[in-house]
Design an enzyme around this catalytic site. Structure first.
Site, PDB file in Angstrom:
ATOM      1  N   THR A 115       0.967  -1.092   0.474  1.00 34.64           N
ATOM      2  CA  THR A 115      -0.178  -0.290   0.421  1.00 34.64           C
ATOM      3  C   THR A 115       0.766   1.047  -0.009  1.00 34.64           C
ATOM      4  O   THR A 115       2.509   1.435   0.047  1.00 34.64           O
ATOM      5  CB  THR A 115      -0.995   0.483   1.712  1.00 34.64           C
ATOM      6  N   LYS A 118      11.815   9.140  -2.810  1.00 31.04           N
ATOM      7  CA  LYS A 118      12.868   8.675  -3.549  1.00 31.04           C
ATOM      8  C   LYS A 118      14.314   9.059  -2.912  1.00 31.04           C
ATOM      9  O   LYS A 118      15.263   8.228  -2.597  1.00 31.04           O
ATOM     10  CB  LYS A 118      12.953   8.064  -4.631  1.00 31.04           C
TER      11      LYS A 118
END
Length: 982
Positions: free
Chosen positions: A707, A834
């Site tokens: 998720t 990221k």
């Protein structure tokens, strides 16, 4: 008159028992405390190399594990003589018999119904017919029917409180026995037996009524009453055999088997007790009575005149019960019918004993707690006794001893699966001296295919009693007084360890004896406690002993390391460690709640079974989750065959529904979407999933989070604290709150669990692994740059004169490269997260707001709300982003004019701590210039890579690649579970 005599004998025996118990403790105490070899109760330690003693006067260890035990000594003094074949009066070799006796023992589970009695009777008849070379004299030792012993215990227990209840319990017991009897034989057979049953019931009622005179329950009373379960059972089976026209008879073992019980061992014993010895047959008297029976009752039944080439007798014997030298009825304690079987095997010179159970033999572990356990083909007597002592319920601890001297093999087979060969127990383990003389030390893993242990077992409901800080007194004196106190109190010491530095001693005892043990020590060291020359005496309850057993431990290094490492990985805290001096077992004490997990962890560590990994997949119906499930399913056989790993899906679901497995085999992975969508699935509840995984006793538990939920991310710390591993691309922890990120990392380290998030940056590309390798090998990273959005790489590699920016985005969405809300990609927030993860790996305390991000779409699109669900969001966004088509087109043309390419690029400057995500025109010399389609690229500029950066590049967009990255993390974890169990 019979009832009156029985009552008087019980009362007299009770008085004698009390008198003897008192006489036992005082005179022998000093000799036991000094641990003199002349003491019949001194035992050589088989638990710890640190001490020279382990046990008490009431300990059963000497019967189960010591070759110098009282039982073995008694056996060695009485040999059943070999007979001349011409002598018709010798039971060990009936005249004309071509085969030796064979003894079969049947437990209560094998005799629970009339149909099972028939099954047992028919089996005995087949066994007596032999295997093609003459018939086989056959003896059957029987227990009470399942539940009967407990019912008779209730009769005695309720007698003092409510005599009417005791009467009702007795009526239920005798009527159930009669009901069984009448189902098996006609009235002319059952009528005299029924009359005996009812007469027995009157005697029992007289005995329990007499208890009200003394207002207590003597131990001998319990033994007398409970023994009737076996007496009735033997007659019931004999009644059925009579209907089958086979030569048969039954024996009341109280008329044959004469025993002595050591002091402190009176009574029936605890149900399920792991060590219940303390009873020694008087072999000379017993053998004489057995011979007399054969020459009287056996002769009367015609057994001496049978043609043994055609038929042999079937003799049914009561298990469990015996008599004392004074003629008082007694028992061999709980589960003592195994012992009865081996005793009568020795008396008859049997060639084999078969214990018929409701399992397929002796298992590598309790299959109720270790589903992967399997039957052992063969084990040695010594190994079987170790397993029995440490709780293996399939065998009685003392049962092996009578068979050892004559090397009588013991078979353990399944009454419900008689075609299965089961387990054979025979032969002796080499002594340590013999092993040392003939072998050399080698790591057990170097002997491929050879596993050093035979089984793993446990003793539950134990407690640790510790005396600390007695160095002022002196170690030898402390040990002597400590064990003397235990002997005086009749405490059964299971394990003992001693720390010489502080003269501290810890013992493991049955939990119900823990408080008495502490009180005994407080009395023994009362003066030292008052002077504070002893630190403390403490009791720790709620413990379990877990032990590995096997002859192969001796001269094999790495066994203990494998055992301890497996417990560490299962997050089981070890409270005590002891290795037997025989080097056939290593035992640890752990919290009772961790015992099942410890058993399964050790079982897997020694490759006694494939490594099972319990996996919960959150987001299993999404793009990435669905792709992951398919990959695991397609590789299921490969994982089992090549890696010895089985991934069991314990739970799976999405934000609305969750399916949870009801057993250790997990959900059917092939039909997972249907299960999640079925009526059996429950409303999604993250707490329910958490409780399910926390309760799972499998040591290898993994939650895969597919998720992007912040609510799910908030459970990471709890999961890791519970020893649950986590894998997934969810960036809400890795790029979320810095404090929570650090907290989760600390929890991971403290609990020695894994948090795999390689797939959160670059999908299946080893970007984080490469960065860790650089840092851990001492390289200094200066700059990291590149592009880690497969969506943006695809978009900017497809924009042309014919394809606008919005058209390229639409194509990326159709290929499932983009996020569901692809504003995450277009705004740079996805790449920024990221970047934060990479920066934190470098040791930079960076948060999302510290990253300088250039969004490709304007603010009004970022904050806009779209109706119509996912489809409305997609179409609305694709329409709105057309507003930036012209701007992007101009930037593309400008870049091309400068012989550059337009790329969405990130950079991390370690020295300045600056992190940036922006649209940039990169020259041909930049590795990003040749970035293709859906690729990611990360370049590392370091001390070692100065001339040319280290580049990690490859396809990274789409659910299949993201799932492959998650799967790779899972495989890395399973390899840690299997290959590194040392």
């Amino acid at each position: 008159m019979l009832a009156r005599n029985l009552v008087l004998s019980v009362l007299i025996a009770a008085a004698l028992t009390v008198e003897r118990s008192a006489a036992f403790v005082a005179p022998e105490a000093s000799s036991f405390l000094a641990l003199k070899s002349s003491s019949p109760f001194a035992i050589k330690s088989t638990f710890s190399n640190d001490v020279a003693f382990a046990g008490t006067a009431s300990s059963n260890r000497r019967h189960a594990c010591s070759l110098h035990s009282a039982v073995a000594d008694e056996i060695n003094t009485v040999k059943v003589p070999d007979c001349d074949e011409s002598d018709p009066e010798c039971i060990t070799k009936p005249r004309g018999a071509t085969n030796d006796w064979e003894v079969h023992k049947f437990g209560g589970a094998s005799l629970a119904t009339a149909d099972l009695y028939r099954t047992v009777g028919d089996l005995l008849i087949r066994e007596a017919q032999g295997r093609g070379e003459g018939s086989v004299p056959t003896m059957a030792i029987v227990s009470a029917p399942g539940g009967m012993t407990d019912l008779l215990v209730n009769v005695v227990d309720s007698a003092l409180v409510d005599f009417d209840e005791a009467t009702a319990n007795l009526k239920e017991a005798v009527e159930s026995a009669i009901h069984l009897l009448k189902e098996l034989a006609p009235p002319h057979v059952t009528d005299p037996i029924e009359a005996r049953f009812r007469s027995d019931a009157k005697d029992i009622l007289s005995v329990v009524q007499s208890l009200r005179m003394i207002n207590t329950v003597p131990a001998v009373t319990m033994e007398v009453v409970t023994g009737y379960g076996e007496i009735w059972s033997a007659q019931t089976l004999h009644a059925y055999l009579q209907t089958q026209n086979v030569p048969c008879d039954w024996i009341d073992a109280r008329e044959i088997l004469v025993v002595k019980s050591e002091g402190g061992n009176a009574g029936l014993g605890e149900k399920g007790e792991a060590s219940t010895g303390g009873v020694t047959p008087l072999w000379a008297e017993t053998a004489t009575r057995m011979a007399n029976w054969w020459n009287t009752k056996g002769k009367d039944e015609g057994f001496l005149d049978l043609d043994y080439t055609k038929q042999s007798p079937v003799v049914v014997v009561t298990g469990f019960v015996a008599t004392t030298a004074d003629g008082v009825p007694t028992t061999l304690k709980r589960s003592g019918s195994d012992y009865s079987a081996t005793v009568f095997a020795k008396l008859t010179g049997a060639s084999r004993v078969t214990m018929w159970k409701n399992t397929d033999g002796v298992y590598t572990a309790d299959p109720r707690r270790v589903p992967e356990a399997f039957p052992i083909a063969s084990i040695k007597y010594d190994e079987a006794m170790e397993l029995a002592y440490f709780g293996a319920q399939v065998l009685h601890p003392s049962a092996m001893v009578p068979c050892i001297d004559d090397d009588i093999p013991v078979y353990v087979r399944n009454i419900f699966n008689p075609s299965f060969e089961g387990t054979v127990i025979r032969g002796r383990c080499q002594s340590l001296k013999e092993v040392a003389e003939t072998g050399k030390v080698r790591n057990w893993r170097s002997k491929r295919g050879e596993v050093p242990i035979k089984g793993i077992t446990s003793v539950d409901k134990t407690a640790l009693v510790t005396l600390e800080g007695a160095s002022v007194i002196g170690g030898a004196n402390v040990a002597e007084r400590f064990m003397g106190a235990m002997a005086d109190a009749g405490i059964n010491v299971l394990i003992i360890t001693q720390a010489s530095s502080e003269s501290s001693i810890t013992i493991a005892v049955p939990e119900n004896e823990g408080k008495r043990a502490v009180e005994a020590l407080e009395d023994a060291f009362e003066l030292e406690m008052s002077r504070s020359t002893i630190g403390s005496i403490s009791l720790l309850s709620g413990m379990s002993i877990v032990a590995i057993v096997g002859e192969g431990m001796a001269m094999n290094s790495g066994v203990s390391a494998t055992f301890m490492s497996s417990l560490s990985r299962a997050n089981c805290n070890i409270r005590l460690i002891a290795q037997g001096s025989s080097e056939r077992q290593v035992a640890v004490v752990v919290d009772a709640k961790d015992a099942s997990r410890a058993l399964r962890a050790a079982h897997m560590a020694f490759t006694l079974s494939e490594t099972k990994v319990s996996v919960a997949v959150l987001g299993s119906t999404g793009y990435i989750g669905s792709a992951l499930v398919k990959q695991i399913a397609s590789q299921k056989e490969f994982l089992a065959d090549k890696l010895g790993v089985a991934c069991c899906i314990s739970a799976a679901g999405d934000s609305e529904k969750i399916a949870i497995s009801g057993d250790s085999n997990g959900l059917d992975i092939e039909n997972l979407p249907e299960l999640v969508d079925s009526d059996d699935a429950m409303d999604f509840d993250i707490d329910l999933v958490t409780e399910c995984m926390e309760a799972d006793v499998n040591p290898h538990r993994v939650i895969i989070d597919c998720t992007n939920s912040e609510a799910v991310a908030q459970y990471y710390d709890r999961w890791l604290s519970s020893g649950i591993n986590i894998i997934g691309p969810n960036r809400n922890v890795g790029a979320g709150s810095l404090d929570y990120y650090k907290q989760v990392h600390n929890t991971q380290r403290e609990n020695s669990v894994n948090w795999g998030y390689e797939s959160s940056v670059g999908s299946a590309l080893p970007i984080l692994t490469t960065l860790r390798d650089l840092l851990e090998t001492g390289d200094n990273v200066h700059v990291i740059s590149g592009a880690v959005s497969g969506t943006m790489a695809y978009v900017f590699s497809h924009i042309s004169n014919d394809v606008s920016f919005s058209d390229a985005v639409r194509r990326a969405v159709v290929k499932d490269y983009a996020e569901t809300d692809f504003r995450e990609d277009l705004s740079g927030r996805d790449m920024a997260r990221k970047v934060v993860i990479l920066a934190r790996q470098l040791g930079l305390d960076v948060s999302l707001e510290d990253v300088e991000v250039e969004s490709i779409i304007p603010e009004e699109i970022l904050v806009k709300t779209y109706d119509g669900g996912k489809e409305g969001l997609k179409e609305g966004l694709l329409e709105d982003i057309k507003a930036v088509d012209d701007k992007i087109s101009e930037q593309m043309k400008a870049a091309e004019a400068a012989d550059c390419a337009l790329r969405y690029k990130f950079s991390i400057d370690v020295k300045s701590g600056k992190c940036k995500v922006a649209l940039a025109a990169v020259p041909r010399t930049d590795p990003l210039f040749r970035l293709k389609a859906n690729e990611n690229l990360v370049a590392f500029e370091t001390d070692r890579y100065t001339v040319s950066p280290l580049i990690v590049k490859g396809a990274a967009a789409g659910p299949d690649l993201a799932a492959a990255g998650i799967f790779a993390d899972l495989l890395r974890m399973t390899r840690a579970f299997t290959a590194l169990q040392i």
